[in-house]
Design a protein around this motif. Sequence first.
Motif, PDB file in Angstrom:
ATOM      1  N   ARG A  49      58.519  48.260 -25.075  1.00 61.28           N
ATOM      2  CA  ARG A  49      58.626  48.740 -23.694  1.00 61.28           C
ATOM      3  C   ARG A  49      60.067  48.637 -23.190  1.00 61.28           C
ATOM      4  NH1 ARG A  49      55.118  46.165 -18.969  1.00 61.28           N
ATOM      5  NH2 ARG A  49      56.237  44.370 -19.744  1.00 61.28           N
ATOM      6  N   LYS A  50      60.800  47.604 -23.583  1.00 60.81           N
ATOM      7  CA  LYS A  50      62.170  47.415 -23.130  1.00 60.81           C
ATOM      8  C   LYS A  50      63.167  48.312 -23.851  1.00 60.81           C
ATOM      9  CE  LYS A  50      61.971  42.676 -21.522  1.00 60.81           C
ATOM     10  NZ  LYS A  50      62.451  41.303 -21.731  1.00 60.81           N
ATOM     11  N   HIS A  51      62.929  48.617 -25.120  1.00 61.89           N
ATOM     12  CA  HIS A  51      63.926  49.304 -25.925  1.00 61.89           C
ATOM     13  C   HIS A  51      63.644  50.772 -26.198  1.00 61.89           C
ATOM     14  CE1 HIS A  51      64.775  45.056 -26.766  1.00 61.89           C
ATOM     15  NE2 HIS A  51      66.030  45.479 -26.775  1.00 61.89           N
ATOM     16  N   THR A  52      62.507  51.267 -25.814  1.00 66.50           N
ATOM     17  CA  THR A  52      62.194  52.666 -26.068  1.00 66.50           C
ATOM     18  C   THR A  52      61.449  53.234 -24.872  1.00 66.50           C
ATOM     19  OG1 THR A  52      60.055  52.169 -27.085  1.00 66.50           O
ATOM     20  CG2 THR A  52      61.944  52.300 -28.565  1.00 66.50           C
ATOM     21  N   SER A  53      61.341  54.536 -24.861  1.00 65.27           N
ATOM     22  CA  SER A  53      60.468  55.146 -23.862  1.00 65.27           C
ATOM     23  C   SER A  53      59.069  55.123 -24.476  1.00 65.27           C
ATOM     24  CB  SER A  53      60.908  56.573 -23.553  1.00 65.27           C
ATOM     25  OG  SER A  53      60.852  57.362 -24.709  1.00 65.27           O
ATOM     26  N   VAL A  54      58.271  54.192 -24.033  1.00 60.08           N
ATOM     27  CA  VAL A  54      56.981  53.928 -24.653  1.00 60.08           C
ATOM     28  C   VAL A  54      55.981  55.024 -24.328  1.00 60.08           C
ATOM     29  CG1 VAL A  54      55.042  52.325 -24.713  1.00 60.08           C
ATOM     30  CG2 VAL A  54      57.358  51.457 -24.614  1.00 60.08           C
ATOM     31  N   ASP A  55      55.384  55.550 -25.375  1.00 67.13           N
ATOM     32  CA  ASP A  55      54.256  56.453 -25.259  1.00 67.13           C
ATOM     33  C   ASP A  55      53.013  55.567 -25.147  1.00 67.13           C
ATOM     34  OD1 ASP A  55      52.597  58.630 -25.347  1.00 67.13           O
ATOM     35  OD2 ASP A  55      52.951  59.091 -27.450  1.00 67.13           O
ATOM     36  N   GLN A  56      51.887  56.134 -24.772  1.00 65.83           N
ATOM     37  CA  GLN A  56      50.664  55.333 -24.714  1.00 65.83           C
ATOM     38  C   GLN A  56      50.299  54.796 -26.086  1.00 65.83           C
ATOM     39  OE1 GLN A  56      47.828  58.018 -22.859  1.00 65.83           O
ATOM     40  NE2 GLN A  56      47.751  56.645 -21.128  1.00 65.83           N
ATOM     41  N   ASP A  57      50.409  55.619 -27.114  1.00 65.38           N
ATOM     42  CA  ASP A  57      50.013  55.237 -28.462  1.00 65.38           C
ATOM     43  C   ASP A  57      51.196  54.590 -29.160  1.00 65.38           C
ATOM     44  OD1 ASP A  57      48.932  54.955 -30.960  1.00 65.38           O
ATOM     45  OD2 ASP A  57      48.792  57.097 -31.388  1.00 65.38           O
ATOM     46  N   LEU A  58      51.101  53.276 -29.406  1.00 69.04           N
ATOM     47  CA  LEU A  58      52.187  52.566 -30.059  1.00 69.04           C
ATOM     48  C   LEU A  58      52.019  52.517 -31.571  1.00 69.04           C
ATOM     49  CD1 LEU A  58      52.622  49.625 -27.557  1.00 69.04           C
ATOM     50  CD2 LEU A  58      53.865  51.773 -27.657  1.00 69.04           C
ATOM     51  N   GLY A  59      50.865  52.943 -32.074  1.00 73.19           N
ATOM     52  CA  GLY A  59      50.646  52.952 -33.513  1.00 73.19           C
ATOM     53  C   GLY A  59      50.575  51.547 -34.081  1.00 73.19           C
ATOM     54  N   LEU A  60      51.016  51.420 -35.334  1.00 70.43           N
ATOM     55  CA  LEU A  60      50.987  50.132 -36.021  1.00 70.43           C
ATOM     56  C   LEU A  60      51.953  49.169 -35.342  1.00 70.43           C
ATOM     57  CD1 LEU A  60      50.052  48.406 -38.477  1.00 70.43           C
ATOM     58  CD2 LEU A  60      52.039  49.325 -39.692  1.00 70.43           C
ATOM     59  N   LEU A  61      51.420  48.043 -34.889  1.00 74.68           N
ATOM     60  CA  LEU A  61      52.262  47.017 -34.282  1.00 74.68           C
ATOM     61  C   LEU A  61      52.748  46.046 -35.350  1.00 74.68           C
ATOM     62  CD1 LEU A  61      50.181  46.206 -31.077  1.00 74.68           C
ATOM     63  CD2 LEU A  61      52.192  47.678 -31.274  1.00 74.68           C
ATOM     64  N   GLN A  62      51.820  45.604 -36.185  1.00 78.35           N
ATOM     65  CA  GLN A  62      52.198  44.705 -37.265  1.00 78.35           C
ATOM     66  C   GLN A  62      51.114  44.662 -38.335  1.00 78.35           C
ATOM     67  OE1 GLN A  62      52.531  40.530 -36.311  1.00 78.35           O
ATOM     68  NE2 GLN A  62      50.999  40.656 -34.703  1.00 78.35           N
ATOM     69  N   ALA A  63      51.585  44.504 -39.570  1.00 77.27           N
ATOM     70  CA  ALA A  63      50.681  44.249 -40.681  1.00 77.27           C
ATOM     71  C   ALA A  63      50.572  42.734 -40.771  1.00 77.27           C
ATOM     72  CB  ALA A  63      51.233  44.843 -41.966  1.00 77.27           C
ATOM     73  N   ILE A  64      49.397  42.217 -40.529  1.00 74.99           N
ATOM     74  CA  ILE A  64      49.216  40.776 -40.465  1.00 74.99           C
ATOM     75  C   ILE A  64      49.227  40.183 -41.868  1.00 74.99           C
ATOM     76  CG2 ILE A  64      47.617  38.966 -39.736  1.00 74.99           C
ATOM     77  CD1 ILE A  64      46.883  41.284 -37.524  1.00 74.99           C
TER      78      ILE A  64
END
Length: 175
Positions: A49-64
């Motif tokens: 949110r701070k570094h990009t213009s965030v779209d609603q769909d953020l996709g993959l956040l992290q592979a746990i």
Amino acid sequence: MAGPKIACIGVIGKADNPLHVSLFPPYSDSTIEFSFLLNSCLDIFEIRRKHTSVDQDLGLLQAIDERLAAYGWMTTTGVKLLIIVDLFGQDEGAGSSASPAISGLRDSDLKPAFRALQSAYIQLLQNPFYSPDDHTPLPGHTVEPSSACQQISNPKFAIDVKRIGESWAPGIAVM
């Protein structure tokens, strides 16, 4: 091999307070582990949110790990929707011999689940007996499990989330 299945759905408030968490088999008794995983995704929401213009769909956040992957969606009101996918599904034995590529599950595969989850949340907000302010921490208070803010207890919303979690599969276009 069983296909990918949803392991957890989390709805997190704009103040990073958990509003609703649903776990699906075989993870039904893993509340603490999934609370930690959901919480670890909140930092990723904040960074994007701070570094990009965030779209609603953020996709993959992290592979746990090789089995679990977290995907995110942000509503226009700042509520965060998280889905943790078990890439092996409920095939317990697959972990030793098969290693699914996270790229094998496209971000677009989860869009129908996120749209259905957002629709369920919007329907909840339209309920005249639901007050979103009851689920937001008071200013100056830290968010803790024992805090004064409540989790969503609406039975229709819980049923909708359960239906989404149990019926989703890659390739489903509409839920």
